[in-house]
Structure formats: C-alpha cells, structure tokens
Design a protein around this motif. Sequence first.
Motif, PDB file in Angstrom:
ATOM      1  N   ILE A   1      39.191  67.176  93.481  1.00 61.79           N
ATOM      2  CA  ILE A   1      40.547  67.536  93.078  1.00 61.79           C
ATOM      3  C   ILE A   1      40.934  68.852  93.752  1.00 61.79           C
ATOM      4  CG2 ILE A   1      42.068  68.020  91.138  1.00 61.79           C
ATOM      5  CD1 ILE A   1      40.040  66.492  89.380  1.00 61.79           C
ATOM      6  N   MET A   2      42.157  68.922  94.212  1.00 62.30           N
ATOM      7  CA  MET A   2      42.660  70.115  94.892  1.00 62.30           C
ATOM      8  C   MET A   2      43.645  70.877  93.987  1.00 62.30           C
ATOM      9  SD  MET A   2      43.092  68.172  98.528  1.00 62.30           S
ATOM     10  CE  MET A   2      43.774  69.562  99.395  1.00 62.30           C
ATOM     11  N   THR A   3      44.178  71.967  94.478  1.00 62.65           N
ATOM     12  CA  THR A   3      45.097  72.818  93.713  1.00 62.65           C
ATOM     13  C   THR A   3      46.405  72.088  93.407  1.00 62.65           C
ATOM     14  OG1 THR A   3      44.171  74.768  94.784  1.00 62.65           O
ATOM     15  CG2 THR A   3      46.321  75.024  93.718  1.00 62.65           C
ATOM     16  N   PRO A   4      46.816  72.044  92.138  1.00 66.23           N
ATOM     17  CA  PRO A   4      48.083  71.405  91.768  1.00 66.23           C
ATOM     18  C   PRO A   4      49.287  72.152  92.353  1.00 66.23           C
ATOM     19  CG  PRO A   4      46.714  71.779  89.833  1.00 66.23           C
ATOM     20  CD  PRO A   4      46.083  72.518  90.970  1.00 66.23           C
ATOM     21  N   LEU A   5      50.361  71.389  92.563  1.00 73.18           N
ATOM     22  CA  LEU A   5      51.596  71.930  93.131  1.00 73.18           C
ATOM     23  C   LEU A   5      52.781  71.563  92.252  1.00 73.18           C
ATOM     24  CD1 LEU A   5      50.970  70.672  96.761  1.00 73.18           C
ATOM     25  CD2 LEU A   5      50.724  73.020  95.983  1.00 73.18           C
ATOM     26  N   LEU A   6      53.739  72.453  92.175  1.00 70.17           N
ATOM     27  CA  LEU A   6      54.993  72.186  91.482  1.00 70.17           C
ATOM     28  C   LEU A   6      56.094  72.217  92.531  1.00 70.17           C
ATOM     29  CD1 LEU A   6      56.585  71.756  88.870  1.00 70.17           C
ATOM     30  CD2 LEU A   6      56.691  74.247  88.626  1.00 70.17           C
ATOM     31  N   GLY A   7      56.909  71.162  92.554  1.00 67.62           N
ATOM     32  CA  GLY A   7      57.967  71.081  93.554  1.00 67.62           C
ATOM     33  C   GLY A   7      59.277  70.602  92.963  1.00 67.62           C
ATOM     34  N   ARG A   8      60.335  70.771  93.752  1.00 64.28           N
ATOM     35  CA  ARG A   8      61.669  70.331  93.360  1.00 64.28           C
ATOM     36  C   ARG A   8      62.171  69.356  94.421  1.00 64.28           C
ATOM     37  NH1 ARG A   8      66.405  73.463  90.959  1.00 64.28           N
ATOM     38  NH2 ARG A   8      64.978  75.191  90.975  1.00 64.28           N
ATOM     39  N   HIS A   9      62.745  68.250  93.952  1.00 67.49           N
ATOM     40  CA  HIS A   9      63.292  67.247  94.877  1.00 67.49           C
ATOM     41  C   HIS A   9      64.721  67.594  95.249  1.00 67.49           C
ATOM     42  CE1 HIS A   9      65.183  63.451  96.134  1.00 67.49           C
ATOM     43  NE2 HIS A   9      64.003  63.266  96.709  1.00 67.49           N
ATOM     44  N   TYR A  10      64.991  67.561  96.538  1.00 69.81           N
ATOM     45  CA  TYR A  10      66.340  67.757  97.069  1.00 69.81           C
ATOM     46  C   TYR A  10      66.742  66.495  97.806  1.00 69.81           C
ATOM     47  CZ  TYR A  10      65.827  72.734  96.177  1.00 69.81           C
ATOM     48  OH  TYR A  10      65.652  73.950  95.578  1.00 69.81           O
TER      49      TYR A  10
ATOM     50  N   PRO B   1      68.914  64.519 100.399  1.00 73.24           N
ATOM     51  CA  PRO B   1      68.043  63.420 100.778  1.00 73.24           C
ATOM     52  C   PRO B   1      66.760  63.887 101.460  1.00 73.24           C
ATOM     53  CG  PRO B   1      69.648  63.715 102.521  1.00 73.24           C
ATOM     54  CD  PRO B   1      69.898  64.789 101.472  1.00 73.24           C
ATOM     55  N   HIS B   2      66.431  65.153 101.361  1.00 72.97           N
ATOM     56  CA  HIS B   2      65.328  65.712 102.151  1.00 72.97           C
ATOM     57  C   HIS B   2      63.945  65.504 101.570  1.00 72.97           C
ATOM     58  CE1 HIS B   2      68.397  67.430 104.644  1.00 72.97           C
ATOM     59  NE2 HIS B   2      68.943  67.996 103.577  1.00 72.97           N
ATOM     60  N   GLY B   3      63.811  65.438 100.278  1.00 75.52           N
ATOM     61  CA  GLY B   3      62.507  65.249  99.663  1.00 75.52           C
ATOM     62  C   GLY B   3      62.118  66.419  98.787  1.00 75.52           C
ATOM     63  N   VAL B   4      60.815  66.526  98.515  1.00 78.33           N
ATOM     64  CA  VAL B   4      60.299  67.531  97.594  1.00 78.33           C
ATOM     65  C   VAL B   4      59.873  68.781  98.362  1.00 78.33           C
ATOM     66  CG1 VAL B   4      58.579  68.012  95.811  1.00 78.33           C
ATOM     67  CG2 VAL B   4      59.525  65.719  96.020  1.00 78.33           C
ATOM     68  N   GLU B   5      60.308  69.930  97.855  1.00 79.08           N
ATOM     69  CA  GLU B   5      59.927  71.229  98.417  1.00 79.08           C
ATOM     70  C   GLU B   5      58.955  71.900  97.455  1.00 79.08           C
ATOM     71  OE1 GLU B   5      60.791  72.667 101.307  1.00 79.08           O
ATOM     72  OE2 GLU B   5      61.996  70.923 101.895  1.00 79.08           O
ATOM     73  N   TYR B   6      57.840  72.409  97.992  1.00 79.54           N
ATOM     74  CA  TYR B   6      56.813  73.063  97.178  1.00 79.54           C
ATOM     75  C   TYR B   6      56.719  74.555  97.460  1.00 79.54           C
ATOM     76  CZ  TYR B   6      55.299  68.326  96.262  1.00 79.54           C
ATOM     77  OH  TYR B   6      55.257  67.005  95.882  1.00 79.54           O
ATOM     78  N   GLY B   7      57.726  75.137  98.087  1.00 76.50           N
ATOM     79  CA  GLY B   7      57.683  76.522  98.531  1.00 76.50           C
ATOM     80  C   GLY B   7      57.496  77.536  97.417  1.00 76.50           C
ATOM     81  N   GLU B   8      56.812  78.610  97.742  1.00 73.69           N
ATOM     82  CA  GLU B   8      56.591  79.699  96.798  1.00 73.69           C
ATOM     83  C   GLU B   8      57.889  80.431  96.478  1.00 73.69           C
ATOM     84  OE1 GLU B   8      53.765  80.416  95.121  1.00 73.69           O
ATOM     85  OE2 GLU B   8      52.903  78.656  96.069  1.00 73.69           O
ATOM     86  N   ASP B   9      58.897  80.305  97.346  1.00 72.31           N
ATOM     87  CA  ASP B   9      60.158  81.004  97.118  1.00 72.31           C
ATOM     88  C   ASP B   9      61.145  80.196  96.271  1.00 72.31           C
ATOM     89  OD1 ASP B   9      60.419  79.145  99.138  1.00 72.31           O
ATOM     90  OD2 ASP B   9      61.858  80.325 100.292  1.00 72.31           O
ATOM     91  N   GLU B  10      60.736  79.012  95.810  1.00 72.82           N
ATOM     92  CA  GLU B  10      61.577  78.211  94.917  1.00 72.82           C
ATOM     93  C   GLU B  10      61.721  78.938  93.581  1.00 72.82           C
ATOM     94  OE1 GLU B  10      63.254  75.266  94.963  1.00 72.82           O
ATOM     95  OE2 GLU B  10      62.881  75.123  97.094  1.00 72.82           O
ATOM     96  N   ASN B  11      62.859  78.765  92.951  1.00 76.20           N
ATOM     97  CA  ASN B  11      63.101  79.353  91.644  1.00 76.20           C
ATOM     98  C   ASN B  11      63.005  78.245  90.599  1.00 76.20           C
ATOM     99  OD1 ASN B  11      63.786  81.069  89.589  1.00 76.20           O
ATOM    100  ND2 ASN B  11      65.976  81.045  90.032  1.00 76.20           N
ATOM    101  N   PHE B  12      61.840  78.132  89.961  1.00 76.85           N
ATOM    102  CA  PHE B  12      61.614  77.075  88.974  1.00 76.85           C
ATOM    103  C   PHE B  12      61.985  77.572  87.582  1.00 76.85           C
ATOM    104  CE2 PHE B  12      58.599  76.091  92.389  1.00 76.85           C
ATOM    105  CZ  PHE B  12      58.963  74.787  92.664  1.00 76.85           C
ATOM    106  N   PRO B  13      62.664  76.732  86.793  1.00 73.83           N
ATOM    107  CA  PRO B  13      62.975  77.119  85.410  1.00 73.83           C
ATOM    108  C   PRO B  13      61.685  77.374  84.620  1.00 73.83           C
ATOM    109  CG  PRO B  13      64.197  75.145  86.028  1.00 73.83           C
ATOM    110  CD  PRO B  13      63.210  75.414  87.123  1.00 73.83           C
ATOM    111  N   GLY B  14      61.726  78.373  83.761  1.00 73.64           N
ATOM    112  CA  GLY B  14      60.554  78.724  82.965  1.00 73.64           C
ATOM    113  C   GLY B  14      60.012  77.572  82.150  1.00 73.64           C
ATOM    114  N   LYS B  15      60.911  76.748  81.585  1.00 75.04           N
ATOM    115  CA  LYS B  15      60.423  75.635  80.759  1.00 75.04           C
ATOM    116  C   LYS B  15      59.687  74.594  81.599  1.00 75.04           C
ATOM    117  CE  LYS B  15      64.839  73.197  80.595  1.00 75.04           C
ATOM    118  NZ  LYS B  15      65.909  72.732  79.733  1.00 75.04           N
ATOM    119  N   ILE B  16      60.054  74.425  82.867  1.00 77.18           N
ATOM    120  CA  ILE B  16      59.352  73.486  83.748  1.00 77.18           C
ATOM    121  C   ILE B  16      57.973  74.039  84.107  1.00 77.18           C
ATOM    122  CG2 ILE B  16      59.365  72.443  86.061  1.00 77.18           C
ATOM    123  CD1 ILE B  16      61.235  71.029  84.110  1.00 77.18           C
TER     124      ILE B  16
END
Length: 118
Positions: free
Chosen positions: A75-84, A86-101
Amino acid sequence: MKLTDYHFPDKEIGFGRLLGIMQNHGFVIGEHWDYERVTFDLQMPDESDPGTFYLRVPAYAIDGDIPHDETTVKIMTPLLGRHYYPHGVEYGEDENFPGKIVNKSKQKLATVDEELND
C-alpha cells in the motif's frame, strides 16, 4: 494532497484481504488498474463546494498479479484530490480542500488503518 498520518503506507497485505477491507469502507477499484497496480477510490461529493472530491489509496503488486486474492500488494501513501470537468482529478498540494472533506478522509483512513492492523 498526500495524507501521511497513517501506518499503512508500505504495508504488505494479500490483495483479497485488502479488497474486502476497502470495499467494506466504501472504496471501489479505480478504472485504470492493471496486473501490477491498483487504486482504491472513495468519491466524496460536497454540496457546498463545486466539484467532487476523491480519496485514493494506491497499491502495487510485489508477489503475483492483481486481481488474484493471494497476490501480495504494498500500500502506498493515500491522496486526496478534486475532480475538475473535463480535465480530471487534481491531487496538488496547492489545492484548497474544505476542512470537512479533509476530516472525513482522515477518519476514513483511520478506520481502514485499524482494520488493516487487526
């Protein structure tokens, strides 16, 4: 965004056991698996924020071929991403994820981690 507060990155486990645990927690196998790599994805829509979020747990085979139950995977390191669209999922560290997510992701990973250690 990498989620690194868990003990299961680099954990080795049988694919059949891992599959059962992940499915019990709502994860599905990502569409782009092959005989060496697999991802487990959890979709997390958020009505208050445009887009859909995905918690992804990647793994790769170290002995055998996926999807055989007896295959050993790491198993590798889990990732949190956001889908845009038509481009797909972005996993960037500079994404602003909601605290509840982020909190929901951490809770989900903690329960998976517990079950992996049983």
